[in-house]
Design a protein around this motif. Structure first.
Motif, PDB file in Angstrom:
ATOM      1  N   LEU A   1       0.824  -1.206   0.000  1.00  0.00           N
ATOM      2  CA  LEU A   1       0.000   0.000   0.000  1.00  0.00           C
ATOM      3  C   LEU A   1       0.860   1.259   0.000  1.00  0.00           C
ATOM      4  CD1 LEU A   1      -2.852  -0.950   2.500  1.00  0.00           C
ATOM      5  CD2 LEU A   1      -2.970  -0.825   0.012  1.00  0.00           C
ATOM      6  N   ALA A   2       2.045   1.181   0.625  1.00  0.00           N
ATOM      7  CA  ALA A   2       2.953   2.336   0.630  1.00  0.00           C
ATOM      8  C   ALA A   2       3.387   2.656  -0.795  1.00  0.00           C
ATOM      9  CB  ALA A   2       4.165   2.044   1.506  1.00  0.00           C
ATOM     10  N   TYR A   3       3.723   1.637  -1.578  1.00  0.00           N
ATOM     11  CA  TYR A   3       4.104   1.854  -2.976  1.00  0.00           C
ATOM     12  C   TYR A   3       2.937   2.425  -3.767  1.00  0.00           C
ATOM     13  CZ  TYR A   3       8.754  -0.228  -3.105  1.00  0.00           C
ATOM     14  OH  TYR A   3      10.110  -0.460  -2.946  1.00  0.00           O
TER      15      TYR A   3
ATOM     16  N   PHE B   1       2.527   7.968 -18.374  1.00  0.00           N
ATOM     17  CA  PHE B   1       3.843   7.662 -17.813  1.00  0.00           C
ATOM     18  C   PHE B   1       3.754   6.865 -16.519  1.00  0.00           C
ATOM     19  CE2 PHE B   1       7.373   8.940 -14.964  1.00  0.00           C
ATOM     20  CZ  PHE B   1       8.402   8.296 -15.645  1.00  0.00           C
ATOM     21  N   ILE B   2       2.634   6.904 -15.825  1.00  0.00           N
ATOM     22  CA  ILE B   2       2.558   6.277 -14.506  1.00  0.00           C
ATOM     23  C   ILE B   2       2.864   4.781 -14.575  1.00  0.00           C
ATOM     24  CG2 ILE B   2       0.060   5.828 -14.598  1.00  0.00           C
ATOM     25  CD1 ILE B   2      -0.021   6.561 -11.605  1.00  0.00           C
ATOM     26  N   LEU B   3       2.471   4.107 -15.659  1.00  0.00           N
ATOM     27  CA  LEU B   3       2.788   2.687 -15.803  1.00  0.00           C
ATOM     28  C   LEU B   3       4.292   2.494 -15.991  1.00  0.00           C
ATOM     29  CD1 LEU B   3       1.969  -0.262 -16.107  1.00  0.00           C
ATOM     30  CD2 LEU B   3       1.556   0.170 -18.548  1.00  0.00           C
ATOM     31  N   TRP B   4       4.900   3.334 -16.816  1.00  0.00           N
ATOM     32  CA  TRP B   4       6.347   3.256 -17.027  1.00  0.00           C
ATOM     33  C   TRP B   4       7.091   3.461 -15.698  1.00  0.00           C
ATOM     34  CZ3 TRP B   4       8.925   3.951 -22.154  1.00  0.00           C
ATOM     35  CH2 TRP B   4       8.025   3.813 -23.226  1.00  0.00           C
ATOM     36  N   ALA B   5       6.641   4.439 -14.926  1.00  0.00           N
ATOM     37  CA  ALA B   5       7.290   4.735 -13.645  1.00  0.00           C
ATOM     38  C   ALA B   5       7.169   3.556 -12.682  1.00  0.00           C
ATOM     39  CB  ALA B   5       6.667   5.983 -13.024  1.00  0.00           C
ATOM     40  N   THR B   6       5.976   2.950 -12.638  1.00  0.00           N
ATOM     41  CA  THR B   6       5.758   1.818 -11.736  1.00  0.00           C
ATOM     42  C   THR B   6       6.690   0.659 -12.074  1.00  0.00           C
ATOM     43  OG1 THR B   6       3.431   2.452 -11.482  1.00  0.00           O
ATOM     44  CG2 THR B   6       4.039   0.206 -10.863  1.00  0.00           C
ATOM     45  N   ILE B   7       6.813   0.359 -13.362  1.00  0.00           N
ATOM     46  CA  ILE B   7       7.708  -0.717 -13.784  1.00  0.00           C
ATOM     47  C   ILE B   7       9.156  -0.378 -13.440  1.00  0.00           C
ATOM     48  CG2 ILE B   7       8.619  -1.968 -15.787  1.00  0.00           C
ATOM     49  CD1 ILE B   7       5.843  -1.654 -17.068  1.00  0.00           C
TER      50      ILE B   7
ATOM     51  N   VAL C   1       7.985  14.954  -6.768  1.00  0.00           N
ATOM     52  CA  VAL C   1       6.963  14.137  -6.111  1.00  0.00           C
ATOM     53  C   VAL C   1       7.534  12.895  -5.433  1.00  0.00           C
ATOM     54  CG1 VAL C   1       5.295  14.914  -7.829  1.00  0.00           C
ATOM     55  CG2 VAL C   1       6.374  12.700  -8.124  1.00  0.00           C
ATOM     56  N   VAL C   2       8.768  12.532  -5.729  1.00  0.00           N
ATOM     57  CA  VAL C   2       9.348  11.309  -5.165  1.00  0.00           C
ATOM     58  C   VAL C   2       9.333  11.283  -3.638  1.00  0.00           C
ATOM     59  CG1 VAL C   2      11.493   9.986  -4.911  1.00  0.00           C
ATOM     60  CG2 VAL C   2      10.749  10.730  -7.169  1.00  0.00           C
ATOM     61  N   PRO C   3       9.586  12.412  -2.935  1.00  0.00           N
ATOM     62  CA  PRO C   3       9.567  12.352  -1.470  1.00  0.00           C
ATOM     63  C   PRO C   3       8.249  11.847  -0.888  1.00  0.00           C
ATOM     64  CG  PRO C   3      10.667  14.353  -2.176  1.00  0.00           C
ATOM     65  CD  PRO C   3      10.082  13.730  -3.412  1.00  0.00           C
ATOM     66  N   ILE C   4       7.160  11.985  -1.612  1.00  0.00           N
ATOM     67  CA  ILE C   4       5.881  11.450  -1.121  1.00  0.00           C
ATOM     68  C   ILE C   4       5.983   9.942  -0.972  1.00  0.00           C
ATOM     69  CG2 ILE C   4       3.423  11.172  -1.638  1.00  0.00           C
ATOM     70  CD1 ILE C   4       3.581  13.821  -3.197  1.00  0.00           C
ATOM     71  N   GLY C   5       6.505   9.288  -2.009  1.00  0.00           N
ATOM     72  CA  GLY C   5       6.674   7.841  -1.948  1.00  0.00           C
ATOM     73  C   GLY C   5       7.703   7.421  -0.917  1.00  0.00           C
ATOM     74  N   LEU C   6       8.775   8.210  -0.777  1.00  0.00           N
ATOM     75  CA  LEU C   6       9.791   7.887   0.218  1.00  0.00           C
ATOM     76  C   LEU C   6       9.216   7.932   1.629  1.00  0.00           C
ATOM     77  CD1 LEU C   6      12.851   9.887  -1.196  1.00  0.00           C
ATOM     78  CD2 LEU C   6      12.560   7.407  -1.150  1.00  0.00           C
ATOM     79  N   PHE C   7       8.362   8.911   1.882  1.00  0.00           N
ATOM     80  CA  PHE C   7       7.747   9.032   3.209  1.00  0.00           C
ATOM     81  C   PHE C   7       6.942   7.787   3.550  1.00  0.00           C
ATOM     82  CE2 PHE C   7       3.981  10.270   5.714  1.00  0.00           C
ATOM     83  CZ  PHE C   7       4.600  10.682   6.881  1.00  0.00           C
TER      84      PHE C   7
END
Length: 277
Positions: free
Chosen positions: A33-35, A70-76, A144-150
């Motif tokens: 869920l964090a990812y 792009f969101i699919l590319w980023a997830t992969i 936006v990456v820090p959101i995922g890092l948090f």
């Protein structure tokens, strides 16, 4: 070893079940869920930025439709890069003995530095395919990456993994998987620095200093900022058991991988140039 009295004074670890919901053989974990939460919230925040013409000083170089695709590319890139990065940087001999273990992601083992490399490859490939200005896309993603890092570091805390070195500070904790020793809650340090603080710094760059108009600047601040935060926290974080300290009882793999990030980030900031109107 810290005295037992100090261990008894340590904060109680909030023993949260890493599995949020168990539906038969299917387990929904906080880590997953964090990812998902990091990717979705980052995508929504990125869409808001590209809608804000003030940030760009004119027409945005990347559209909401571009970000949707792009969101699919980023997830992969995140998942494949993060997994392969952990295999190559942290535990290669084990995976060479049992290559099929690479696919057992539910057993843990993801590397931020590997995920960064995977996402960077995805950004360059996507920008080339769409004929987008690659540094503007990377600047948006960096913000936006820090959101995922948090969220990711909070999940590490819930999983009782990547805990800190033994400590007698008042907020030290005894982790279920860390032995009968009070330790730094280093996952929370990382959530605060890599997540909250870095997000706010980048927010100032994008919304107050309007640095999205200067491609590479925001990316440079992110890369250097993450590198500095990670190096700092590595002094409190227990190194991976299979690697230990690489030199002098203090140098870790996390530091070695982060030092080039600081140098690269500074170079990007210095070389950033304003985008033509």
């Amino acid at each position: 070893m810290f005295p037992a009295a100090l261990t008894q004074l340590a904060l109680t670890f909030p023993n949260i079940d890493p599995i949020l919901i168990q539906l038969g053989p299917v387990a929904i974990r906080w880590y997953s869920l964090a990812y998902i939460g990091g990717i979705v919230l980052g995508w929504l925040y990125a869409r808001r930025m590209v809608r804000n013409d003030r940030l760009w000083g004119g027409k945005e170089p990347v559209t909401e439709a571009d970000l949707d695709d792009f969101i699919l590319w980023a997830t992969i890139g995140i998942i494949v890069g993060g997994r392969l990065g952990f295999v190559l940087f942290y535990d290669l001999p084990v995976y060479l003995d049992d290559p099929l273990r690479i696919f057992k992601t539910w057993q843990g083992g993801m590397s931020f530095h590997g995920g960064l490399i995977g996402t960077t490859i995805a950004m360059f490939a996507f920008a080339w395919r769409r004929k987008l200005p690659v540094w503007s896309l990377i600047d948006i993603v960096s913000a936006v990456v820090p959101i995922g890092l948090f969220f990711g570091r909070l999940a590490n805390f819930i999983n009782s993994e990547l805990w800190g070195r033994p400590s007698d500070v008042p907020w030290a904790m005894v982790f279920p998987t860390g032995g009968d020793i009070a330790r730094h809650p280093s996952q929370l340090y990382e959530a605060g620095l890599e997540g909250i603080v870095l997000f706010l710094v980048l927010r100032v760059c994008t919304h107050n200093l309007l640095r999205l108009r200067t491609p590479r600047f925001v990316t440079g601040i992110f890369i250097a900022g993450y590198g500095l935060a990670r190096i700092f926290v590595e002094f409190f974080r227990e190194p991976d058991v299979q690697l230990g300290y690489l030199y002098g009882g203090w140098l870790t793999m996390g530091m070695i991988l982060s030092i080039p990030m600081v140098l690269l980030g500074v170079g990007l900031v210095i070389s950033a140039k304003r985008r033509p109107a």
